[in-house]
Design a protein around this motif. Sequence first.
Motif, PDB file in Angstrom:
ATOM      1  N   ALA A 230       0.837  -1.210   0.000  1.00 41.12           N
ATOM      2  CA  ALA A 230       0.000   0.000   0.000  1.00 41.12           C
ATOM      3  C   ALA A 230       0.868   1.255   0.000  1.00 41.12           C
ATOM      4  O   ALA A 230       0.571   2.235  -0.703  1.00 41.12           O
ATOM      5  CB  ALA A 230      -0.934  -0.014   1.214  1.00 41.12           C
TER       6      ALA A 230
ATOM      7  N   GLN B  63       2.395   1.727  -3.455  1.00 38.82           N
ATOM      8  CA  GLN B  63       1.347   2.119  -4.398  1.00 38.82           C
ATOM      9  C   GLN B  63       1.031   3.604  -4.198  1.00 38.82           C
ATOM     10  O   GLN B  63       0.871   4.345  -5.166  1.00 38.82           O
ATOM     11  CB  GLN B  63       0.095   1.268  -4.191  1.00 38.82           C
ATOM     12  CG  GLN B  63      -1.008   1.592  -5.180  1.00 38.82           C
ATOM     13  CD  GLN B  63      -2.239   0.709  -4.978  1.00 38.82           C
ATOM     14  OE1 GLN B  63      -2.405   0.047  -3.956  1.00 38.82           O
ATOM     15  NE2 GLN B  63      -3.112   0.705  -5.962  1.00 38.82           N
ATOM     16  N   SER B  64       0.972   4.039  -2.949  1.00 41.49           N
ATOM     17  CA  SER B  64       0.728   5.453  -2.653  1.00 41.49           C
ATOM     18  C   SER B  64       1.866   6.332  -3.161  1.00 41.49           C
ATOM     19  O   SER B  64       1.639   7.401  -3.720  1.00 41.49           O
ATOM     20  CB  SER B  64       0.555   5.659  -1.145  1.00 41.49           C
ATOM     21  OG  SER B  64      -0.582   4.967  -0.687  1.00 41.49           O
TER      22      SER B  64
ATOM     23  N   MET C 198       1.507   6.799  -6.817  1.00 42.30           N
ATOM     24  CA  MET C 198       0.432   7.757  -7.124  1.00 42.30           C
ATOM     25  C   MET C 198       0.915   9.196  -6.909  1.00 42.30           C
ATOM     26  O   MET C 198       0.614  10.083  -7.706  1.00 42.30           O
ATOM     27  CB  MET C 198      -0.792   7.462  -6.265  1.00 42.30           C
ATOM     28  CG  MET C 198      -1.496   6.161  -6.617  1.00 42.30           C
ATOM     29  SD  MET C 198      -2.765   5.690  -5.402  1.00 42.30           S
ATOM     30  CE  MET C 198      -3.902   7.049  -5.544  1.00 42.30           C
ATOM     31  N   LEU C 199       1.663   9.430  -5.823  1.00 39.88           N
ATOM     32  CA  LEU C 199       2.206  10.764  -5.565  1.00 39.88           C
ATOM     33  C   LEU C 199       3.179  11.178  -6.662  1.00 39.88           C
ATOM     34  O   LEU C 199       3.146  12.325  -7.143  1.00 39.88           O
ATOM     35  CB  LEU C 199       2.891  10.811  -4.195  1.00 39.88           C
ATOM     36  CG  LEU C 199       1.967  10.782  -2.988  1.00 39.88           C
ATOM     37  CD1 LEU C 199       2.758  10.482  -1.716  1.00 39.88           C
ATOM     38  CD2 LEU C 199       1.210  12.093  -2.855  1.00 39.88           C
TER      39      LEU C 199
END
Length: 153
Positions: free
Chosen positions: A13, A16-17, A20-21
């Motif tokens: 997680a 993945q974050s 995205m950032l």
Amino acid sequence: MEAQGKLQAALDALFQSVAMLREAFPEKPFTPDGRLVGDIGEVVAQLHYRLTLNPGLTKHHDAVAEDGRLVQIKTTFSNHLTFPTKHVPEYYLGIKMFVDGSYEEIYNGPGQLIAAELSRRAKATQNGLHGNLMGQLRRLNSTVPTEQRIPLR
């Protein structure tokens, strides 16, 4: 779920974050180390204040305000902000982030005001940073005139 599985799920997680950032703000590396919180804070500052982030990593200042003032941005998700001992940033923006993405402005003003306050305080630390400043920064922030603040967007 066993501890190893929970760790792996949390790391999945996290990365993945981070991806995205990076996609949303490609100018920041968002490395999952001590820089991650700083990069998040810099992006939040850019979104909410009238300033432009410096490209890449720059020494002593992270951004430039619309009027040319140089700004160092410090961010925390806890109750600890630091201030350098070996230089005085022209302007200092200290923010506390919350897990919902909101933030609290702890200090927004000239670095010299902080340096003057700290010169009357304890000796410089060995790591080159003054720490445990939240109370002092909040108090000093209430004394900064509006014209000496980095304006909000």
